[in-house]
Design a protein around this motif. Sequence first.
Motif, PDB file in Angstrom:
ATOM      1  N   LEU A  84      -0.156   5.758   0.481  1.00 29.21           N
ATOM      2  CA  LEU A  84       0.856   4.703   0.593  1.00 29.21           C
ATOM      3  C   LEU A  84       0.895   4.251   2.045  1.00 29.21           C
ATOM      4  CD1 LEU A  84       3.833   6.142  -1.521  1.00 29.21           C
ATOM      5  CD2 LEU A  84       2.230   4.338  -2.209  1.00 29.21           C
ATOM      6  N   TYR A  85       0.588   2.975   2.248  1.00 34.15           N
ATOM      7  CA  TYR A  85       0.543   2.434   3.603  1.00 34.15           C
ATOM      8  C   TYR A  85       1.841   1.659   3.850  1.00 34.15           C
ATOM      9  CZ  TYR A  85      -1.029  -0.957   7.195  1.00 34.15           C
ATOM     10  OH  TYR A  85      -1.127  -1.764   8.297  1.00 34.15           O
ATOM     11  N   VAL A 101      -5.828   3.009  -1.351  1.00 32.80           N
ATOM     12  CA  VAL A 101      -4.734   2.550  -0.480  1.00 32.80           C
ATOM     13  C   VAL A 101      -3.816   1.582  -1.232  1.00 32.80           C
ATOM     14  CG1 VAL A 101      -4.187   1.222   1.604  1.00 32.80           C
ATOM     15  CG2 VAL A 101      -6.096   2.845   1.623  1.00 32.80           C
ATOM     16  N   ARG A 102      -2.497   1.833  -1.161  1.00 31.59           N
ATOM     17  CA  ARG A 102      -1.513   0.909  -1.725  1.00 31.59           C
ATOM     18  C   ARG A 102      -0.608   0.464  -0.592  1.00 31.59           C
ATOM     19  NH1 ARG A 102      -4.927   1.714  -4.681  1.00 31.59           N
ATOM     20  NH2 ARG A 102      -4.906   2.581  -6.804  1.00 31.59           N
ATOM     21  N   LYS A 103      -0.691  -0.828  -0.263  1.00 27.07           N
ATOM     22  CA  LYS A 103       0.042  -1.327   0.900  1.00 27.07           C
ATOM     23  C   LYS A 103       1.450  -1.773   0.520  1.00 27.07           C
ATOM     24  CE  LYS A 103      -0.615  -4.912   4.394  1.00 27.07           C
ATOM     25  NZ  LYS A 103      -1.645  -5.726   5.041  1.00 27.07           N
ATOM     26  N   LEU A 104       2.431  -1.314   1.286  1.00 30.23           N
ATOM     27  CA  LEU A 104       3.823  -1.684   1.035  1.00 30.23           C
ATOM     28  C   LEU A 104       4.281  -2.620   2.145  1.00 30.23           C
ATOM     29  CD1 LEU A 104       5.177   1.961   0.640  1.00 30.23           C
ATOM     30  CD2 LEU A 104       4.314   0.497  -1.197  1.00 30.23           C
ATOM     31  N   THR A 162       6.292   1.133  -8.304  1.00 37.37           N
ATOM     32  CA  THR A 162       5.205   0.497  -9.055  1.00 37.37           C
ATOM     33  C   THR A 162       3.926   1.323  -8.921  1.00 37.37           C
ATOM     34  OG1 THR A 162       6.173  -1.599  -8.434  1.00 37.37           O
ATOM     35  CG2 THR A 162       3.939  -1.691  -9.333  1.00 37.37           C
ATOM     36  N   HIS A 163       3.646   1.739  -7.697  1.00 34.30           N
ATOM     37  CA  HIS A 163       2.398   2.466  -7.470  1.00 34.30           C
ATOM     38  C   HIS A 163       2.449   3.889  -8.031  1.00 34.30           C
ATOM     39  CE1 HIS A 163       1.003  -0.889  -5.266  1.00 34.30           C
ATOM     40  NE2 HIS A 163       1.873  -0.758  -4.288  1.00 34.30           N
ATOM     41  N   ASP A 172       4.382   5.003 -10.495  1.00 32.13           N
ATOM     42  CA  ASP A 172       4.435   4.972 -11.960  1.00 32.13           C
ATOM     43  C   ASP A 172       3.031   4.781 -12.547  1.00 32.13           C
ATOM     44  OD1 ASP A 172       7.111   5.412 -11.917  1.00 32.13           O
ATOM     45  OD2 ASP A 172       7.696   3.315 -12.202  1.00 32.13           O
ATOM     46  N   ALA A 173       2.218   4.055 -11.829  1.00 31.65           N
ATOM     47  CA  ALA A 173       0.853   3.802 -12.317  1.00 31.65           C
ATOM     48  C   ALA A 173       0.003   5.073 -12.307  1.00 31.65           C
ATOM     49  CB  ALA A 173       0.196   2.730 -11.457  1.00 31.65           C
ATOM     50  N   LEU A 174       0.468   6.082 -11.605  1.00 36.05           N
ATOM     51  CA  LEU A 174      -0.291   7.349 -11.502  1.00 36.05           C
ATOM     52  C   LEU A 174      -0.136   8.225 -12.739  1.00 36.05           C
ATOM     53  CD1 LEU A 174       0.287   8.969  -8.006  1.00 36.05           C
ATOM     54  CD2 LEU A 174      -1.807   7.977  -8.926  1.00 36.05           C
ATOM     55  N   LYS A 175       0.980   8.026 -13.460  1.00 40.32           N
ATOM     56  CA  LYS A 175       1.307   8.981 -14.540  1.00 40.32           C
ATOM     57  C   LYS A 175       0.301   8.936 -15.675  1.00 40.32           C
ATOM     58  CE  LYS A 175       6.222   9.109 -13.659  1.00 40.32           C
ATOM     59  NZ  LYS A 175       7.468   8.434 -14.001  1.00 40.32           N
TER      60      LYS A 175
END
Length: 229
Positions: free
Chosen positions: A151-152, A205-208, A223-224, A226-229
Motif C-alpha cells: 500500500l503506497y 503496488v496499490r497507490k492511495l 477496496t484493495h 477486500d480484493a485480497l480475500k
Amino acid sequence: MQRQPPGSDTECCCCDRQDWISRTEELLCPDLLRMATEKLKNSKIIFVVGGPGSGKGTQCERIVQKYGYTHLSTGDLLRAEVNSGSERGKKLSAIMEKGELVPLDTVLDMLRDAMVAKVDVSKGFLIDGYPREVKQGEEFEKKIAPPTLLLYVDAGKDTMVKRLLKRGETSGRVDDNEETIKKRLDTYYKATEPVITFYEKRGIVRKLNAEGSVDDVFVQVCTHLDALK
Ligand code: ADP
C-alpha cells in the motif's frame, strides 16, 4: 506465539527452554525459528509505504480495527528499543535523531522476531515503515517472505510537513521537528521511492491518494484489502 504441548509442530525439538521469545537471535531456538519463519510464507504480508507524516500509522490503526491484522511499525519497535535504555538503543537513538536509516540487520531481526511471535494467531501482517530502501525489501524476502501487497500512501511534501509539525506538538518524538523532518523527507525521496518502482514491476503496488481525510483514504484501503480475500 506460545510454547505448544508436546507433539505440536511448534514444539521446540532441540531444547526445552520456555523463554524462547526474545529479541535476539542467540536466545531463539534455531529449529523453532526456522519452523515459524516457514509458516510466515503462508501469511498475508502487507507493506505500508509512504513518506513521514503521509498517514501510514493512522491507516494501519483503522485496518487493525476492521481486519484484525497485526500492525508492526518498525519506528515503534525501534523507539521501544531506545526507551529500554539498552546499549543497542543508545546507538539507535543517535542515528534516529539525525534522521538517517538504522542498519538493515537490526531492523529486520526485530521485525522477524515480532512476526514469529504472532504467526499462529495473526490474520495478516501490516508492515509499517519498512522497507525504507530497496535493499531492505530484498533482505526481507530472503529472511522472511515476499509481500502480498504494497500500500503506497501518497501525500505531497507540504501535506506531510504540515501533518508532522502538528503531530510534533504532542507526540514527544525527537524527530518531529522542522530540521529533522527535512532530512527525513530527503531520505524518503532518495531511498524509499525506488522501493515503489521495484514492487510496481511485480504488480503488487496499490497507490492511495492520501491528500484527503482519514475516511477518504480508508475507503481506498478497503477496496484493495477486500480484493485480497
Ligand atoms: P506516518 O505514520 O506516515 O508518519 P501518521 O499516521 O502518524 O503518519 O500521521 C501523521 C500525522 O498526520 C498524525 O498526526 C495524523 O493524525 C495526521 N494524519 C494522518 N492522516 C491524515 C489525513 N488523511 N488527514 C489529516 N491528517 C492526517
